[in-house]
Scaffold this motif. Sequence first.
Motif, PDB file in Angstrom:
ATOM      1  N   GLU A 106      38.567  48.952  38.902  1.00  8.59           N
ATOM      2  CA  GLU A 106      38.519  49.723  37.677  1.00  8.59           C
ATOM      3  C   GLU A 106      38.427  48.773  36.489  1.00  8.59           C
ATOM      4  N   ALA A 107      37.636  49.104  35.504  1.00 10.46           N
ATOM      5  CA  ALA A 107      37.475  48.250  34.331  1.00 10.46           C
ATOM      6  C   ALA A 107      38.787  48.171  33.562  1.00 10.46           C
ATOM      7  N   LEU A 108      39.178  46.925  33.230  1.00  8.81           N
ATOM      8  CA  LEU A 108      40.469  46.707  32.593  1.00  8.81           C
ATOM      9  C   LEU A 108      40.481  45.350  31.920  1.00  8.81           C
ATOM     10  N   ALA A 109      41.046  45.293  30.724  1.00  8.02           N
ATOM     11  CA  ALA A 109      41.296  44.019  30.037  1.00  8.02           C
ATOM     12  C   ALA A 109      42.738  44.046  29.554  1.00  8.02           C
ATOM     13  N   VAL A 110      43.528  43.057  30.011  1.00  8.65           N
ATOM     14  CA  VAL A 110      44.949  43.003  29.666  1.00  8.65           C
ATOM     15  C   VAL A 110      45.284  41.603  29.193  1.00  8.65           C
ATOM     16  N   VAL A 111      46.038  41.523  28.101  1.00  5.74           N
ATOM     17  CA  VAL A 111      46.535  40.254  27.580  1.00  5.74           C
ATOM     18  C   VAL A 111      48.048  40.373  27.484  1.00  5.74           C
ATOM     19  N   GLY A 112      48.747  39.360  27.991  1.00 10.22           N
ATOM     20  CA  GLY A 112      50.206  39.394  27.920  1.00 10.22           C
ATOM     21  C   GLY A 112      50.796  38.095  28.422  1.00 10.22           C
ATOM     22  N   GLU A 113      52.071  38.147  28.787  1.00 13.87           N
ATOM     23  CA  GLU A 113      52.776  36.968  29.273  1.00 13.87           C
ATOM     24  C   GLU A 113      52.600  36.776  30.770  1.00 13.87           C
ATOM     25  N   GLY A 114      51.916  37.701  31.438  1.00 17.12           N
ATOM     26  CA  GLY A 114      51.659  37.586  32.866  1.00 17.12           C
ATOM     27  C   GLY A 114      50.295  38.149  33.207  1.00 17.12           C
ATOM     28  N   LEU A 115      49.779  37.767  34.366  1.00 13.40           N
ATOM     29  CA  LEU A 115      48.476  38.259  34.817  1.00 13.40           C
ATOM     30  C   LEU A 115      48.651  39.574  35.570  1.00 13.40           C
ATOM     31  N   ARG A 116      47.657  40.435  35.531  1.00 11.37           N
ATOM     32  CA  ARG A 116      47.662  41.688  36.276  1.00 11.37           C
ATOM     33  C   ARG A 116      47.022  41.416  37.629  1.00 11.37           C
ATOM     34  N   LEU A 117      47.839  41.148  38.629  1.00  9.56           N
ATOM     35  CA  LEU A 117      47.345  40.687  39.923  1.00  9.56           C
ATOM     36  C   LEU A 117      47.261  41.782  40.989  1.00  9.56           C
ATOM     37  N   ARG A 118      47.948  42.870  40.814  1.00 11.16           N
ATOM     38  CA  ARG A 118      48.008  43.893  41.867  1.00 11.16           C
ATOM     39  C   ARG A 118      46.620  44.369  42.331  1.00 11.16           C
ATOM     40  N   PRO A 119      45.693  44.712  41.425  1.00 12.62           N
ATOM     41  CA  PRO A 119      44.369  45.146  41.905  1.00 12.62           C
ATOM     42  C   PRO A 119      43.641  44.041  42.682  1.00 12.62           C
ATOM     43  N   LEU A 120      43.831  42.805  42.289  1.00 17.18           N
ATOM     44  CA  LEU A 120      43.193  41.689  42.968  1.00 17.18           C
ATOM     45  C   LEU A 120      43.806  41.474  44.347  1.00 17.18           C
ATOM     46  N   LEU A 121      45.115  41.570  44.442  1.00 17.73           N
ATOM     47  CA  LEU A 121      45.783  41.441  45.736  1.00 17.73           C
ATOM     48  C   LEU A 121      45.307  42.523  46.691  1.00 17.73           C
ATOM     49  N   ALA A 122      45.204  43.751  46.193  1.00 15.54           N
ATOM     50  CA  ALA A 122      44.734  44.849  47.035  1.00 15.54           C
ATOM     51  C   ALA A 122      43.313  44.586  47.539  1.00 15.54           C
ATOM     52  N   ALA A 123      42.462  44.034  46.682  1.00 16.24           N
ATOM     53  CA  ALA A 123      41.078  43.743  47.091  1.00 16.24           C
ATOM     54  C   ALA A 123      41.045  42.671  48.176  1.00 16.24           C
ATOM     55  N   PHE A 124      41.873  41.660  48.067  1.00 16.77           N
ATOM     56  CA  PHE A 124      41.890  40.608  49.084  1.00 16.77           C
ATOM     57  C   PHE A 124      42.498  41.096  50.385  1.00 16.77           C
ATOM     58  N   GLN A 125      43.493  41.953  50.331  1.00 16.48           N
ATOM     59  CA  GLN A 125      44.114  42.477  51.549  1.00 16.48           C
ATOM     60  C   GLN A 125      43.205  43.458  52.261  1.00 16.48           C
ATOM     61  N   LYS A 126      42.392  44.160  51.537  1.00 18.60           N
ATOM     62  CA  LYS A 126      41.498  45.161  52.117  1.00 18.60           C
ATOM     63  C   LYS A 126      40.495  44.527  53.090  1.00 18.60           C
ATOM     64  N   ASP A 127      40.067  43.316  52.785  1.00 21.47           N
ATOM     65  CA  ASP A 127      39.026  42.672  53.582  1.00 21.47           C
ATOM     66  C   ASP A 127      39.568  41.917  54.792  1.00 21.47           C
ATOM     67  N   ARG A 128      40.862  42.005  55.028  1.00 24.60           N
ATOM     68  CA  ARG A 128      41.458  41.280  56.144  1.00 24.60           C
ATOM     69  C   ARG A 128      41.448  42.125  57.410  1.00 24.60           C
ATOM     70  N   ALA A 129      41.298  41.466  58.543  1.00 23.95           N
ATOM     71  CA  ALA A 129      41.372  42.137  59.833  1.00 23.95           C
ATOM     72  C   ALA A 129      42.824  42.131  60.313  1.00 23.95           C
ATOM     73  N   TYR A 130      43.287  43.241  60.826  1.00 18.89           N
ATOM     74  CA  TYR A 130      44.649  43.355  61.325  1.00 18.89           C
ATOM     75  C   TYR A 130      44.614  43.818  62.768  1.00 18.89           C
ATOM     76  N   GLU A 131      45.600  43.388  63.538  1.00 17.95           N
ATOM     77  CA  GLU A 131      45.751  43.849  64.918  1.00 17.95           C
ATOM     78  C   GLU A 131      46.983  44.722  65.009  1.00 17.95           C
ATOM     79  N   VAL A 132      46.834  45.860  65.665  1.00 18.59           N
ATOM     80  CA  VAL A 132      47.960  46.768  65.845  1.00 18.59           C
ATOM     81  C   VAL A 132      48.556  46.476  67.215  1.00 18.59           C
ATOM     82  N   LEU A 133      49.853  46.236  67.243  1.00 16.57           N
ATOM     83  CA  LEU A 133      50.539  45.923  68.507  1.00 16.57           C
ATOM     84  C   LEU A 133      51.170  47.153  69.098  1.00 16.57           C
TER      85      LEU A 133
END
Length: 133
Positions: A106-133
């Motif tokens: 989603e389009a977003l521009a944020v300025v502050g004392e910290g980075l907005r990482l949650r959307p980026l983390l979700a994007a990186f986790q989405k592309d990972r392969a997982y094994e169900v035990l």
Amino acid sequence: MMRYTVKREFPSDLVLGDKGPQVTILLPTHRELPERRQDVVLYRQLLKDAEEALRAGYPEEAHGTILKALQSLEEDQEFWEGTRDGLAVLANGNGVWVYILDTALEALAVVGEGLRLRPLLAAFQKDRAYEVL
């Protein structure tokens, strides 16, 4: 002059751990023309929003080099020809990091004392392969 760095893995130690203004710009991008032409227009709008927030909340010496590096990305026509489905741009006093993603954001521009990482983390986790035990 500070330049941007395209990263393939997240996170970069340099992204974490800087005091001062932190800029997060997220946007959906396109792989094909003619839609891809609108990506830099959207980035320019988000950059303008970030610039206004920086100027309103921080002194020039705290954000001048960050803005110049973010503007260099806007002007890099070759870069905009290689985007995929999403783009995350993280900036602070340590540098500017660009993540080209296979996930639309989603389009977003944020300025502050910290980075907005949650959307980026979700994007990186989405592309990972997982094994169900």
